[in-house]
Design a protein around this motif. Structure first.
Motif, PDB file in Angstrom:
ATOM      1  N   GLY A 118       8.326   4.164   7.372  1.00 46.80           N
ATOM      2  CA  GLY A 118       9.598   4.993   7.205  1.00 46.80           C
ATOM      3  C   GLY A 118       9.333   6.323   6.383  1.00 46.80           C
ATOM      4  O   GLY A 118       9.826   7.258   6.425  1.00 46.80           O
ATOM      5  N   TRP A 119       8.228   6.116   5.285  1.00 51.56           N
ATOM      6  CA  TRP A 119       8.079   7.301   4.418  1.00 51.56           C
ATOM      7  C   TRP A 119       7.346   8.405   5.334  1.00 51.56           C
ATOM      8  O   TRP A 119       7.327   9.665   4.852  1.00 51.56           O
ATOM      9  N   MET A 120       6.919   8.011   6.419  1.00 53.48           N
ATOM     10  CA  MET A 120       6.292   9.134   7.590  1.00 53.48           C
ATOM     11  C   MET A 120       7.284  10.213   7.887  1.00 53.48           C
ATOM     12  O   MET A 120       6.884  11.048   8.332  1.00 53.48           O
ATOM     13  N   LYS A 121       8.458   9.695   7.654  1.00 54.05           N
ATOM     14  CA  LYS A 121       9.498  10.536   8.309  1.00 54.05           C
ATOM     15  C   LYS A 121      10.000  11.398   7.022  1.00 54.05           C
ATOM     16  O   LYS A 121       9.984  11.120   5.899  1.00 54.05           O
ATOM     17  N   ASN A 122      10.253  12.447   7.252  1.00 54.79           N
ATOM     18  CA  ASN A 122      10.550  13.745   6.231  1.00 54.79           C
ATOM     19  C   ASN A 122      11.920  13.407   5.551  1.00 54.79           C
ATOM     20  O   ASN A 122      12.757  14.130   5.960  1.00 54.79           O
ATOM     21  N   ALA A 123      12.059  12.317   4.933  1.00 51.60           N
ATOM     22  CA  ALA A 123      13.432  11.909   4.215  1.00 51.60           C
ATOM     23  C   ALA A 123      13.078  11.063   2.567  1.00 51.60           C
ATOM     24  O   ALA A 123      12.155  10.432   2.762  1.00 51.60           O
ATOM     25  N   GLY A 124      13.467  12.022   1.995  1.00 53.19           N
ATOM     26  CA  GLY A 124      13.351  11.435   0.543  1.00 53.19           C
ATOM     27  C   GLY A 124      14.511  10.495   0.287  1.00 53.19           C
ATOM     28  O   GLY A 124      15.282   9.771   1.001  1.00 53.19           O
ATOM     29  N   GLU A 125      14.416   9.737  -0.824  1.00 49.37           N
ATOM     30  CA  GLU A 125      15.325   8.850  -1.519  1.00 49.37           C
ATOM     31  C   GLU A 125      16.961   9.267  -1.123  1.00 49.37           C
ATOM     32  O   GLU A 125      17.650   8.407  -0.602  1.00 49.37           O
ATOM     33  N   THR A 136      12.828  13.713  10.352  1.00 51.54           N
ATOM     34  CA  THR A 136      11.768  14.026  11.263  1.00 51.54           C
ATOM     35  C   THR A 136      10.402  13.673  10.722  1.00 51.54           C
ATOM     36  O   THR A 136      10.287  13.108   9.601  1.00 51.54           O
ATOM     37  N   TRP A 137       9.506  13.448  11.655  1.00 50.00           N
ATOM     38  CA  TRP A 137       8.302  12.899  11.487  1.00 50.00           C
ATOM     39  C   TRP A 137       7.453  13.888  10.561  1.00 50.00           C
ATOM     40  O   TRP A 137       7.400  15.074  11.171  1.00 50.00           O
ATOM     41  N   ASP A 138       6.891  13.652   9.391  1.00 48.59           N
ATOM     42  CA  ASP A 138       6.171  14.553   8.725  1.00 48.59           C
ATOM     43  C   ASP A 138       4.690  14.633   9.051  1.00 48.59           C
ATOM     44  O   ASP A 138       3.989  13.295   8.738  1.00 48.59           O
ATOM     45  N   GLU A 139       3.819  15.448   9.571  1.00 47.96           N
ATOM     46  CA  GLU A 139       2.682  14.941   9.977  1.00 47.96           C
ATOM     47  C   GLU A 139       1.739  14.752   8.927  1.00 47.96           C
ATOM     48  O   GLU A 139       0.833  14.026   9.205  1.00 47.96           O
ATOM     49  N   ALA A 140       1.757  15.567   7.796  1.00 48.07           N
ATOM     50  CA  ALA A 140       1.041  15.148   6.493  1.00 48.07           C
ATOM     51  C   ALA A 140       1.152  13.823   6.004  1.00 48.07           C
ATOM     52  O   ALA A 140       0.090  13.093   5.801  1.00 48.07           O
ATOM     53  N   ARG A 141       2.422  13.222   5.943  1.00 49.53           N
ATOM     54  CA  ARG A 141       2.744  11.973   5.649  1.00 49.53           C
ATOM     55  C   ARG A 141       2.044  11.018   6.843  1.00 49.53           C
ATOM     56  O   ARG A 141       1.801   9.884   6.193  1.00 49.53           O
ATOM     57  N   VAL A 142       2.226  11.315   7.967  1.00 51.42           N
ATOM     58  CA  VAL A 142       1.623  10.368   9.060  1.00 51.42           C
ATOM     59  C   VAL A 142       0.119  10.188   8.733  1.00 51.42           C
ATOM     60  O   VAL A 142      -0.495   9.196   8.986  1.00 51.42           O
ATOM     61  N   LYS A 198      11.039  -0.924  13.613  1.00 54.98           N
ATOM     62  CA  LYS A 198      12.435  -0.883  12.862  1.00 54.98           C
ATOM     63  C   LYS A 198      12.391   0.620  12.285  1.00 54.98           C
ATOM     64  O   LYS A 198      13.511   0.802  12.398  1.00 54.98           O
ATOM     65  N   VAL A 199      11.257   1.492  12.515  1.00 55.39           N
ATOM     66  CA  VAL A 199      11.462   2.956  11.968  1.00 55.39           C
ATOM     67  C   VAL A 199      11.696   3.921  13.243  1.00 55.39           C
ATOM     68  O   VAL A 199      11.626   4.956  13.038  1.00 55.39           O
ATOM     69  N   GLY A 200      11.611   3.155  14.342  1.00 56.14           N
ATOM     70  CA  GLY A 200      11.861   3.991  15.444  1.00 56.14           C
ATOM     71  C   GLY A 200      10.639   4.624  16.153  1.00 56.14           C
ATOM     72  O   GLY A 200      10.781   5.374  16.984  1.00 56.14           O
ATOM     73  N   LEU A 201       9.487   3.854  15.863  1.00 52.78           N
ATOM     74  CA  LEU A 201       8.339   4.396  16.500  1.00 52.78           C
ATOM     75  C   LEU A 201       8.122   3.974  17.868  1.00 52.78           C
ATOM     76  O   LEU A 201       7.225   4.606  18.633  1.00 52.78           O
ATOM     77  N   LEU A 202       9.029   3.052  18.286  1.00 53.88           N
ATOM     78  CA  LEU A 202       8.924   2.431  19.688  1.00 53.88           C
ATOM     79  C   LEU A 202       9.981   2.995  20.691  1.00 53.88           C
ATOM     80  O   LEU A 202      10.205   2.675  21.521  1.00 53.88           O
TER      81      LEU A 202
END
Length: 275
Positions: A118-125, A136-142, A198-202
């Motif tokens: 879930g953290w790989m998405k560009n969303a904070g708390e 959105t998916w954050d490439e650096a976090r991925v 659960k986090v939408g990767l599928l």
């Protein structure tokens, strides 16, 4: 730190207060940046035994999610060292967990893997709490999350070489080897597809998610092809055979075939029967 001990309390008010203290402690950029790898290992050891002492199902489930969500309290550059400390701690303590306590630690690993995805998405708390927030998916976090999975549960090596930093000046201990238990690998192989879903990767329409999922499958495939453990090889193959992944792969194959057929039609290789 007294608030770590209070995390195991069955009293909701005490546990909530302890969690708030821990989040405040970790959210300070000055504090987080000054934590050495040895400090993080000490913190995770305390958190491990807080869960060890936590009784009753609901408090255990809540604590597992709260510990996993701590990455949202951390400054961006402290998340990878924090998660690395988690994997090192679980690898070190795994074989000492008795059968009566194993279930809650299985849940903790599941929650950390899921929260990492879930953290790989560009969303904070704050964004995480907004149901309508578009992440959105954050490439650096991925890269960070996939790199940690490849470094620990999906590693081809039986042991991980860890560099333990002792002080702020960068004083370093000799690299210590940490063995990765087969049971920990097997559990991650069991649950990663669930947590990815659960986090939408599928999701079918998300091209970035499809690329991330493909990379995850490749990591597991490499593990299957190269591991020396028959159990890990079997479980890797089994996870890749998950029907949710197969459906997605079949859809991609069908789309490719349709495109090929369309291309063949445009080429004029067959124009029908002559009159």
């Amino acid at each position: 730190m007294p608030f770590i001990k209070n995390l195991a309390s069955s009293d909701r008010k005490i546990r909530t207060s302890a969690l708030a203290s821990l989040q405040t402690f970790l959210s300070s950029r000055q504090t987080a940046s000054s934590l050495t790898s040895l400090d993080i290992l000490k913190l995770w050891k305390g958190l491990f035994f807080a869960l060890w002492m936590c009784d009753r199902a609901i408090p255990q489930q809540t604590l597992c999610q709260e510990l996993a969500d701590l990455i949202y309290a951390l400054p961006r550059n402290s998340v990878v060292p924090w998660l690395r400390g988690f994997w090192a701690t679980m690898s070190r303590e795994w074989t000492g967990i008795d059968v009566l306590r194993m279930e809650k630690f299985l849940l903790l690993v599941r929650r950390v893997v899921g929260t990492g995805f879930g953290w790989m998405k560009n969303a904070g708390e704050k964004e995480k709490k907004k149901a309508k927030a578009k992440a959105t998916w954050d490439e650096a976090r991925v890269e960070d999350v996939l790199g940690l999975l490849q470094e620990w549960p999906f590693s081809l090596d039986e042991e991980v070489e860890m560099e333990v930093i002792l002080g702020q000046e960068g004083e370093q201990q000799n690299a210590a080897s940490q063995r990765i238990p087969a049971g920990l690998r097997l559990h991650v192989l069991d649950i990663w597809v669930d947590e990815a879903e659960k986090v939408g990767l599928l999701e079918k329409e998300d091209e970035k998610a499809a690329k991330i999922l493909q990379r995850l499958c490749e990591h597991v495939d490499v593990l299957e092809q190269n591991t020396t453990s028959p159990a890990v090889r079997y479980r890797s193959k089994d996870s890749l055979a998950d029907e949710r992944l197969q459906t997605k792969t079949e859809e991609g194959t069908a789309a490719t075939k349709d495109a090929d057929m369309a291309g063949a039609g445009d080429s004029g290789s067959w124009d029908g029967f002559d009159d």
